[in-house]
Design a protein around this motif. Structure first.
Motif, PDB file in Angstrom:
ATOM      1  N   ILE A   3       0.849  -1.188   0.000  1.00  0.00           N
ATOM      2  CA  ILE A   3       0.000   0.000   0.000  1.00  0.00           C
ATOM      3  C   ILE A   3       0.887   1.241   0.000  1.00  0.00           C
ATOM      4  O   ILE A   3       1.778   1.378   0.841  1.00  0.00           O
ATOM      5  CB  ILE A   3      -0.925   0.009   1.235  1.00  0.00           C
ATOM      6  CG1 ILE A   3      -1.841  -1.201   1.200  1.00  0.00           C
ATOM      7  CG2 ILE A   3      -1.736   1.293   1.279  1.00  0.00           C
ATOM      8  CD1 ILE A   3      -2.744  -1.267  -0.013  1.00  0.00           C
ATOM      9  N   SER A   4       0.641   2.125  -0.942  1.00  0.00           N
ATOM     10  CA  SER A   4       1.463   3.327  -1.057  1.00  0.00           C
ATOM     11  C   SER A   4       0.853   4.518  -0.335  1.00  0.00           C
ATOM     12  O   SER A   4       1.553   5.453   0.033  1.00  0.00           O
ATOM     13  CB  SER A   4       1.662   3.685  -2.535  1.00  0.00           C
ATOM     14  OG  SER A   4       0.405   3.933  -3.156  1.00  0.00           O
ATOM     15  N   ALA A   5      -0.466   4.493  -0.134  1.00  0.00           N
ATOM     16  CA  ALA A   5      -1.133   5.623   0.518  1.00  0.00           C
ATOM     17  C   ALA A   5      -0.969   5.541   2.027  1.00  0.00           C
ATOM     18  O   ALA A   5      -0.663   4.489   2.590  1.00  0.00           O
ATOM     19  CB  ALA A   5      -2.616   5.627   0.158  1.00  0.00           C
ATOM     20  N   ARG A   6      -1.179   6.668   2.700  1.00  0.00           N
ATOM     21  CA  ARG A   6      -1.147   6.690   4.159  1.00  0.00           C
ATOM     22  C   ARG A   6      -2.193   5.739   4.704  1.00  0.00           C
ATOM     23  O   ARG A   6      -1.950   5.006   5.652  1.00  0.00           O
ATOM     24  CB  ARG A   6      -1.398   8.119   4.660  1.00  0.00           C
ATOM     25  CG  ARG A   6      -1.258   8.299   6.153  1.00  0.00           C
ATOM     26  CD  ARG A   6      -1.272   9.780   6.480  1.00  0.00           C
ATOM     27  NE  ARG A   6      -2.512  10.407   6.030  1.00  0.00           N
ATOM     28  CZ  ARG A   6      -3.605  10.532   6.766  1.00  0.00           C
ATOM     29  NH1 ARG A   6      -3.624  10.063   7.996  1.00  0.00           N
ATOM     30  NH2 ARG A   6      -4.685  11.128   6.288  1.00  0.00           N
ATOM     31  N   ALA A  23      -5.652   3.244   2.943  1.00  0.00           N
ATOM     32  CA  ALA A  23      -6.376   2.848   1.733  1.00  0.00           C
ATOM     33  C   ALA A  23      -7.590   2.029   2.138  1.00  0.00           C
ATOM     34  O   ALA A  23      -7.513   1.161   3.017  1.00  0.00           O
ATOM     35  CB  ALA A  23      -5.476   2.030   0.809  1.00  0.00           C
ATOM     36  N   ARG A  77      -0.174   2.266   5.102  1.00  0.00           N
ATOM     37  CA  ARG A  77       0.963   2.325   4.182  1.00  0.00           C
ATOM     38  C   ARG A  77       1.965   1.205   4.488  1.00  0.00           C
ATOM     39  O   ARG A  77       2.238   0.874   5.632  1.00  0.00           O
ATOM     40  CB  ARG A  77       1.660   3.681   4.280  1.00  0.00           C
ATOM     41  CG  ARG A  77       2.977   3.728   3.480  1.00  0.00           C
ATOM     42  CD  ARG A  77       3.647   5.065   3.520  1.00  0.00           C
ATOM     43  NE  ARG A  77       2.899   6.024   2.728  1.00  0.00           N
ATOM     44  CZ  ARG A  77       2.495   7.207   3.160  1.00  0.00           C
ATOM     45  NH1 ARG A  77       2.737   7.561   4.402  1.00  0.00           N
ATOM     46  NH2 ARG A  77       1.838   8.027   2.372  1.00  0.00           N
ATOM     47  N   SER A 103      -4.054   3.275  -8.011  1.00  0.00           N
ATOM     48  CA  SER A 103      -3.220   4.383  -7.556  1.00  0.00           C
ATOM     49  C   SER A 103      -2.769   4.221  -6.107  1.00  0.00           C
ATOM     50  O   SER A 103      -1.891   4.945  -5.643  1.00  0.00           O
ATOM     51  CB  SER A 103      -3.971   5.704  -7.707  1.00  0.00           C
ATOM     52  OG  SER A 103      -5.112   5.738  -6.872  1.00  0.00           O
ATOM     53  N   LEU A 104      -3.354   3.260  -5.387  1.00  0.00           N
ATOM     54  CA  LEU A 104      -3.010   3.045  -3.982  1.00  0.00           C
ATOM     55  C   LEU A 104      -2.010   1.912  -3.792  1.00  0.00           C
ATOM     56  O   LEU A 104      -1.652   1.582  -2.666  1.00  0.00           O
ATOM     57  CB  LEU A 104      -4.281   2.725  -3.181  1.00  0.00           C
ATOM     58  CG  LEU A 104      -5.437   3.711  -3.309  1.00  0.00           C
ATOM     59  CD1 LEU A 104      -6.653   3.196  -2.562  1.00  0.00           C
ATOM     60  CD2 LEU A 104      -5.024   5.074  -2.776  1.00  0.00           C
ATOM     61  N   SER A 135       1.691  -0.029  -4.688  1.00  0.00           N
ATOM     62  CA  SER A 135       3.076   0.159  -5.109  1.00  0.00           C
ATOM     63  C   SER A 135       3.777  -1.185  -5.180  1.00  0.00           C
ATOM     64  O   SER A 135       3.437  -2.128  -4.450  1.00  0.00           O
ATOM     65  CB  SER A 135       3.822   1.072  -4.120  1.00  0.00           C
ATOM     66  OG  SER A 135       5.207   1.143  -4.440  1.00  0.00           O
ATOM     67  N   GLU A 155      -0.338  12.195   1.611  1.00  0.00           N
ATOM     68  CA  GLU A 155      -1.504  11.339   1.453  1.00  0.00           C
ATOM     69  C   GLU A 155      -1.170  10.060   0.695  1.00  0.00           C
ATOM     70  O   GLU A 155      -1.699   9.000   0.997  1.00  0.00           O
ATOM     71  CB  GLU A 155      -2.621  12.088   0.704  1.00  0.00           C
ATOM     72  CG  GLU A 155      -3.279  13.186   1.505  1.00  0.00           C
ATOM     73  CD  GLU A 155      -4.105  12.623   2.651  1.00  0.00           C
ATOM     74  OE1 GLU A 155      -4.876  11.684   2.435  1.00  0.00           O
ATOM     75  OE2 GLU A 155      -3.936  13.121   3.783  1.00  0.00           O
ATOM     76  N   ASN A 156      -0.309  10.173  -0.285  1.00  0.00           N
ATOM     77  CA  ASN A 156      -0.022   9.029  -1.142  1.00  0.00           C
ATOM     78  C   ASN A 156       1.302   9.244  -1.851  1.00  0.00           C
ATOM     79  O   ASN A 156       1.684  10.386  -2.123  1.00  0.00           O
ATOM     80  CB  ASN A 156      -1.136   8.840  -2.168  1.00  0.00           C
ATOM     81  CG  ASN A 156      -1.143   7.436  -2.756  1.00  0.00           C
ATOM     82  OD1 ASN A 156      -0.248   6.650  -2.482  1.00  0.00           O
ATOM     83  ND2 ASN A 156      -2.142   7.131  -3.553  1.00  0.00           N
ATOM     84  N   TYR A 189       3.662   6.955  -4.915  1.00  0.00           N
ATOM     85  CA  TYR A 189       3.891   5.754  -5.687  1.00  0.00           C
ATOM     86  C   TYR A 189       4.712   6.106  -6.910  1.00  0.00           C
ATOM     87  O   TYR A 189       4.483   7.130  -7.551  1.00  0.00           O
ATOM     88  CB  TYR A 189       2.583   5.083  -6.107  1.00  0.00           C
ATOM     89  CG  TYR A 189       1.565   5.990  -6.747  1.00  0.00           C
ATOM     90  CD1 TYR A 189       0.708   6.752  -5.976  1.00  0.00           C
ATOM     91  CD2 TYR A 189       1.475   6.101  -8.137  1.00  0.00           C
ATOM     92  CE1 TYR A 189      -0.227   7.596  -6.552  1.00  0.00           C
ATOM     93  CE2 TYR A 189       0.545   6.926  -8.720  1.00  0.00           C
ATOM     94  CZ  TYR A 189      -0.305   7.672  -7.925  1.00  0.00           C
ATOM     95  OH  TYR A 189      -1.226   8.516  -8.498  1.00  0.00           O
TER      96      TYR A 189
END
Length: 391
Positions: free
Chosen positions: A214-217, A219, A237, A271-272, A274, A344-345, A347
């Motif tokens: 997970i790349s977002a803080r 998700a 994340r 987009s969330l 990685s 917030e994100n 990637y």
């Protein structure tokens, strides 16, 4: 009289060739060794002839309407063994998963076609529970109802067998009759599933799936490949996820993630996700540092320094630094107070930063702003490429 007997013999002969096995076996969806997913479906119970199979010439699959295409064999006798296939586990030697049929209704397939439409937007599920969505179902979609199962209707939708929650389907009198005699389960299941409720497979098979992070803080893992479906759980994340399917749902990926007491299956926006953990300090702190510096330069009226941290195509098109530093844009700001700046994100080479700040602009509007800033990593530096209001 002879002519009548000839006609009767002809129809009897034709019927013997067009009759299908009345005993049907439900086959759960499964993955082949090459990764291809086979949809759940019905087939005829095995016997010593193919003459009564759905796929044999002269016969028609009652679930899909597809005409048979396989040549008939010479065997004429058939021995059905339906009792050994009722609610049984189907194992596929060449598949990745061994799945178990989860149909628990006492009602068998109803040969009388029951057609209805969906009353609202919903999902077609693989089982009579909200664990694994096949695809979204639009309001007004036509379906062929097979049976009722503990709050769900098993249906055929565009050739695919699945389950629809009874609250999202238009019930008619025939459908309500299906509920009579259906097994009642007092223990209702939640949205969380244990490993055996998701797949009847070894845990090692799940751990062998491709992994990402997970790349977002934070998700949201959702029930279906859209933001209007319910959230199953929130993932942090760098949490590890395992990919089930990343090629079927456009900008969404179906994943499985391990929780303390089981597993979740759901959908994440691409987009969330990685391919690697976000461990690089420059990757995590760099974008927020750039945004903080940008706002501090505005506070000190150092407009050129602020502009040098950006590469916004729309600003460049409007006139570049001349426009940026004019009173029509940021040039009217005389001080800034920062409340919060957070990542917030992040990637690959992009990052999303949230900024909460107050700016004083005597010529225009002095107010508190909450913005989303999009940054890209360009030639070794983070650049602000787009801004928009967060609310």
């Amino acid at each position: 009289m002879k002519q009548i007997l000839t006609i009767l013999f002809f129809f009897a002969f034709l019927f013997s060739f067009a009759q299908t096995n009345p005993n049907h076996v439900y086959v759960s969806g499964y993955y082949r060794s090459n990764g291809t997913y086979v949809q759940p479906h019905y087939r005829t119970a095995p016997n010593n002839t193919n003459r009564d199979n759905f796929s044999t010439r002269g016969n028609t699959n009652p679930y899909t309407g597809q005409a048979g295409y396989i040549t008939r064999d010479s065997n004429t006798s058939s021995t059905y063994t339906p009792s050994s296939y009722s609610n049984s586990t189907s194992t596929y030697p060449n598949s990745t998963y061994k799945t178990t049929s989860t149909s628990t209704s006492n009602n068998s397939y109803n040969s009388t076609n029951i057609y209805t439409t969906t009353s609202s937007y919903g999902q077609l599920w693989r089982t009579p529970s909200q664990f694994d969505a096949i695809r979204p179902i639009q309001k007004g979609s036509s379906v062929n109802v097979i049976e009722y199962d503990n709050g769900f209707y098993k249906v055929i939708s565009k050739g695919t067998i699945g389950y629809i929650n009874s609250i999202t389907i238009n019930e008619n009198s025939k459908m309500k009759a299906l509920k009579i005699g259906a097994k009642d389960y007092s223990n209702t299941k939640g949205d969380k599933a244990t490993i055996n409720e998701i797949f009847d497979i070894e845990v090692s098979k799940i751990y062998a799936l491709p992994t990402k992070y997970i790349s977002a803080r934070e998700a949201n893992l959702r029930l279906g490949p859209t933001t209007i479906t319910n959230t199953l759980t929130t993932i942090k994340r760098n949490d590890k996820i395992r990919i089930i399917d990343n090629s079927t749902y456009n900008s969404w990926t179906k994943i499985i993630v391990e929780a303390d007491d089981g597993f979740y299956i759901g959908f994440l926006n691409n987009s969330l996700i990685s391919a690697y953990k976000i461990e690089n300090q420059e990757q995590t702190d760099g974008p927020t540092s750039v945004v903080k510096s940008f706002l501090k330069h505005l506070d000190q009226e150092e407009f050129y320094s602020a502009y040098s941290l950006t590469n916004n195509p729309s600003w460049n098109k409007n006139g570049g630094f001349s426009w940026f530093s004019s009173t029509d844009a940021y040039g009217g700001i005389d001080y800034v107070t920062i409340y919060e700046v957070r990542l917030e994100n992040a990637y690959d080479d992009q990052a999303v930063v949230f900024a909460d700040y107050y700016s004083s602009d005597p010529l225009h509007t002095s107010r508190r702003w909450k913005q989303i800033l999009i940054l890209e990593y360009q030639y070794g530096k983070w650049k602000i490429v787009k801004t928009k209001l967060a609310e």
